[in-house]
Design a protein around this motif. Sequence first.
Motif, PDB file in Angstrom:
ATOM      1  N   GLU A   6      35.217  64.233  14.498  1.00 18.13           N
ATOM      2  CA  GLU A   6      34.499  65.034  13.511  1.00 18.13           C
ATOM      3  C   GLU A   6      34.385  66.467  14.012  1.00 18.13           C
ATOM      4  N   VAL A   7      34.707  67.434  13.152  1.00 17.94           N
ATOM      5  CA  VAL A   7      34.633  68.849  13.496  1.00 17.94           C
ATOM      6  C   VAL A   7      33.199  69.330  13.298  1.00 17.94           C
ATOM      7  N   LEU A   8      32.597  69.841  14.372  1.00 18.75           N
ATOM      8  CA  LEU A   8      31.210  70.292  14.325  1.00 18.75           C
ATOM      9  C   LEU A   8      31.093  71.798  14.097  1.00 18.75           C
ATOM     10  N   ASP A   9      32.009  72.575  14.682  1.00 23.60           N
ATOM     11  CA  ASP A   9      31.960  74.026  14.523  1.00 23.60           C
ATOM     12  C   ASP A   9      33.369  74.582  14.677  1.00 23.60           C
ATOM     13  N   VAL A  10      33.588  75.775  14.138  1.00 26.13           N
ATOM     14  CA  VAL A  10      34.907  76.413  14.134  1.00 26.13           C
ATOM     15  C   VAL A  10      34.750  77.893  14.450  1.00 26.13           C
ATOM     16  N   ILE A  11      35.657  78.431  15.253  1.00 23.69           N
ATOM     17  CA  ILE A  11      35.716  79.878  15.444  1.00 23.69           C
ATOM     18  C   ILE A  11      37.165  80.340  15.325  1.00 23.69           C
ATOM     19  N   LYS A  12      37.339  81.552  14.847  1.00 24.85           N
ATOM     20  CA  LYS A  12      38.653  82.193  14.825  1.00 24.85           C
ATOM     21  C   LYS A  12      38.878  82.775  16.208  1.00 24.85           C
TER      22      LYS A  12
END
Length: 313
Positions: free
Chosen positions: A237-243
């Motif tokens: 499960e993806v909890l957070d994303v950054i570029k």
Amino acid sequence: MKRFWILLTLLFAASLAVQAQTLPTKVNNFLKKSYPGWELSKPCISESTDKNFGSGDFNGDGKTDYTVAISKGSRGYTLALIATANSFKAYNLKALDWGAGNVPLASLAMARKGSEIYKNEKTEYGGKFKIKTDAVIVGDCDDGQNTFYWQNGKFVIVEDELIQKSVKELYIGLKHDGKELPDKLEWLYSFQVGTTETIANSPFAVSLVRPKGSKLSNPTMLWLEKHNRNSGAEKYEVLDVIKFPPLRKNETIAMSGCKLNGKWNPEIFAIGINEKKENLTKITRAWQANTKEGIFEDIPIDGITCLNEEAEP
């Protein structure tokens, strides 16, 4: 030469000659005083629709602000001139760098209040951001462009800093099996993160993800993921994303082995200057994967050193 494109209404004067004539006297006077010897830059293609001047209300105070592209020899800049009570305050948006001996060229456009700024899905992940004030679009006379938008007392680049929120919306909460990713993305690799007490059995990892077939040498998105071992097929499960920012030629990423004030911290990863030594001591940017909150945190670089994984043994 390819031309940069946008899905916006472009409102400008008709030609370079007309622009030069209609540039207000107060703007001309400010430029002559603040940038003596500088001239308005030429467009990317002669007799084209490219512009070197524009106006709008960038900071939302009801006053008319201006943007100009200026050059002097091989040096060039795009400026935003924010109106003050009696003059302007200049903000340098972007340098026009065409190499020694070349005259910088300009390609300016306006994004009007209420417009939606899009990312090109062929090169990124999509996403959009609706602007609340006029903004300045600076093209590089190729496919690239940056939209400079006033926020919290400064100009930020919409594509790099604000559309990231839309990218978060696209992927936070995504569950997958660890093999097939959606939207033509490809997984590069992952590294385990956690506190010093939990790292041995930590279910958290940071994964580097980018579009399939991308020619970029650097990862373009990072996911903080949790491995749910008892959840059936959808294990991750993806909890957070950054570029992830592009690396410069002398930079490298440290995925593990980072210390804060001499103490190992397996939640920290960083970018540093690669001096071909065992450790990276000149850190340029650092993050912490906060596994308690399930988020990425941009953290100060003071006191951080990391093992240089690219150093020769």
